[in-house]
Design an enzyme around this catalytic site. Structure first.
Site, mmCIF file in Angstrom:
data_model
loop_
_atom_site.group_PDB
_atom_site.id
_atom_site.type_symbol
_atom_site.label_atom_id
_atom_site.label_comp_id
_atom_site.label_asym_id
_atom_site.label_seq_id
_atom_site.Cartn_x
_atom_site.Cartn_y
_atom_site.Cartn_z
ATOM 1 C CG ASP A 87 -2.221 0.783 0.927
ATOM 2 O OD1 ASP A 87 -2.138 2.015 0.705
ATOM 3 O OD2 ASP A 87 -3.299 0.167 0.930
ATOM 4 C CB ILE A 88 0.497 4.554 -1.588
ATOM 5 C CG1 ILE A 88 1.406 5.750 -1.844
ATOM 6 C CG2 ILE A 88 -0.891 4.978 -1.107
ATOM 7 C CD1 ILE A 88 0.922 6.659 -2.957
ATOM 8 C CG ASP B 60 2.976 5.536 -5.907
ATOM 9 O OD1 ASP B 60 2.094 4.984 -6.575
ATOM 10 O OD2 ASP B 60 3.130 6.774 -5.864
ATOM 11 C CG ASN C 198 -7.999 -3.720 -3.842
ATOM 12 O OD1 ASN C 198 -9.219 -3.728 -3.998
ATOM 13 N ND2 ASN C 198 -7.419 -3.044 -2.853
ATOM 14 C CB SER D 1 -15.672 0.401 -11.021
ATOM 15 O OG SER D 1 -16.827 1.141 -10.710
ATOM 16 C CE1 TYR E 178 -12.667 4.736 -9.135
ATOM 17 C CE2 TYR E 178 -14.705 4.305 -10.320
ATOM 18 C CZ TYR E 178 -13.807 3.982 -9.325
ATOM 19 O OH TYR E 178 -14.031 2.881 -8.537
ATOM 20 C CE LYS F 19 -11.445 1.494 -10.586
ATOM 21 N NZ LYS F 19 -10.543 0.554 -9.883
ATOM 22 C CB VAL G 228 -17.487 -1.433 -1.659
ATOM 23 C CG1 VAL G 228 -17.106 -2.378 -0.530
ATOM 24 C CG2 VAL G 228 -17.749 -2.216 -2.943
ATOM 25 C CB THR H 149 -14.089 0.842 1.466
ATOM 26 O OG1 THR H 149 -14.197 1.687 0.303
ATOM 27 C CG2 THR H 149 -14.509 -0.581 1.117
#
Length: 273
Positions: free
Chosen positions: A37-38, A75, A102, A155, A173, A177, A206, A208
């Site tokens: 993860d970044i 990254d 992901n 997505s 986005y 996707k 979702v 999150t």
């Protein structure tokens, strides 16, 4: 006996949200985890991104399941850094069997930023980062010679016209996707000779931190057209991360051993409208 005993899964965006959920779900089935993860902010993203503490929590929860985990901050836009981390993790845990690309951002609602810079950031994380993830992860999978499974997170906006609204965030986005589907189909053709399967998963909204934050909620409230991006056919406002993780656990298992090149919506009927 778990369905993924002896497997190593490489997961990006694993500090929290869907990524952490995927790590825990696959660990429950016996997999060891490479978690990336970044763990820092990207300037064009207004909502709080993951932290080192988030990644440490993922480690704690995976280890509580008695599975091994190598967690590193990197990254996905930085090919060399990502490759160095993955090569080190493979040396420790063994060859990769599963790749979950992901990591992603959705910077809708950010104020006073360059639309061009925002578009570039979204595409570089959500598309270039996915390409990097597969490129650095797949060599050990091929060398092992026992097949494998790759799932790229797209997505519902990767299978519909919703999402583009003339802004760098919305257009970037939706475009990224959609492009992930193109990568998946290209990878599926390339890697079939090695018995490596490649699919995409397409979640609706979702629950999150990427969605449930003040910036995103304000943006949704202020943009009437946003309802078209999140309205599900079934009477549920959004899914839980585990709903996506369960679908992925099936896709990467031998239960789906001949499933490749598929765009799998987990969307409460969003795309059937």
């Amino acid at each position: 006996m778990g369905k993924l005993d002896g497997k190593v899964a490489f997961i990006t965006g694993a500090a929290r949200g869907q990524g952490r959920s995927h790590a825990l779900r696959l660990a429950q089935d016996g997999a060891d985890i490479i978690a990336i993860d970044i763990c820092r902010q990207i300037e064009t993203v207004a909502y709080p991104m993951s932290t080192s503490e988030d990644l440490a929590q993922t480690v704690k929860e995976v280890e509580a399941l008695d599975r091994r985990i190598v967690a590193r901050e990197a990254d996905v836009r930085d090919y060399d850094a990502l490759k160095a981390v993955v090569d080190g993790a493979v040396a420790e845990l063994g060859p990769i069997d599963i790749i979950l690309a992901n990591a992603g951002i959705a910077p809708q609602g950010a104020k006073a930023v360059s639309e061009a810079t925002t578009f570039r950031d979204v595409v570089e994380v959500n598309l270039f980062g996915v390409w990097n993830t597969v490129q650095v992860g797949v060599p050990s999978m091929i060398e092992k010679g026992q097949g494998g499974a790759i799932v790229l997170t797209s997505s519902t906006q990767g299978l519909s016209g919703a999402g583009g609204n003339g802004t760098g965030a919305g257009d970037g986005y939706a475009a990224s996707k959609h492009a992930v589907v193109g990568l998946m189909r290209t990878f599926a053709n390339w890697l079939a000779q090695y018995s490596i399967r490649v699919n995409t998963v397409h979640p609706t909204g979702v629950n999150t931190p990427m969605v449930i934050n003040d910036v995103m909620q304000t943006w949704l409230t202020e943009n009437a057209d946003a309802a078209s991006m999140i309205g599900n056919l079934m009477p549920v406002p959004m899914l839980e991360a585990l709903d996506i993780s369960n679908a992925i656990a099936w896709l990467v298992s031998d239960d789906a051993r001949y499933v490749t090149g598929v765009t799998l919506p987990v969307d409460a009927g969003f795309l059937a409208k």
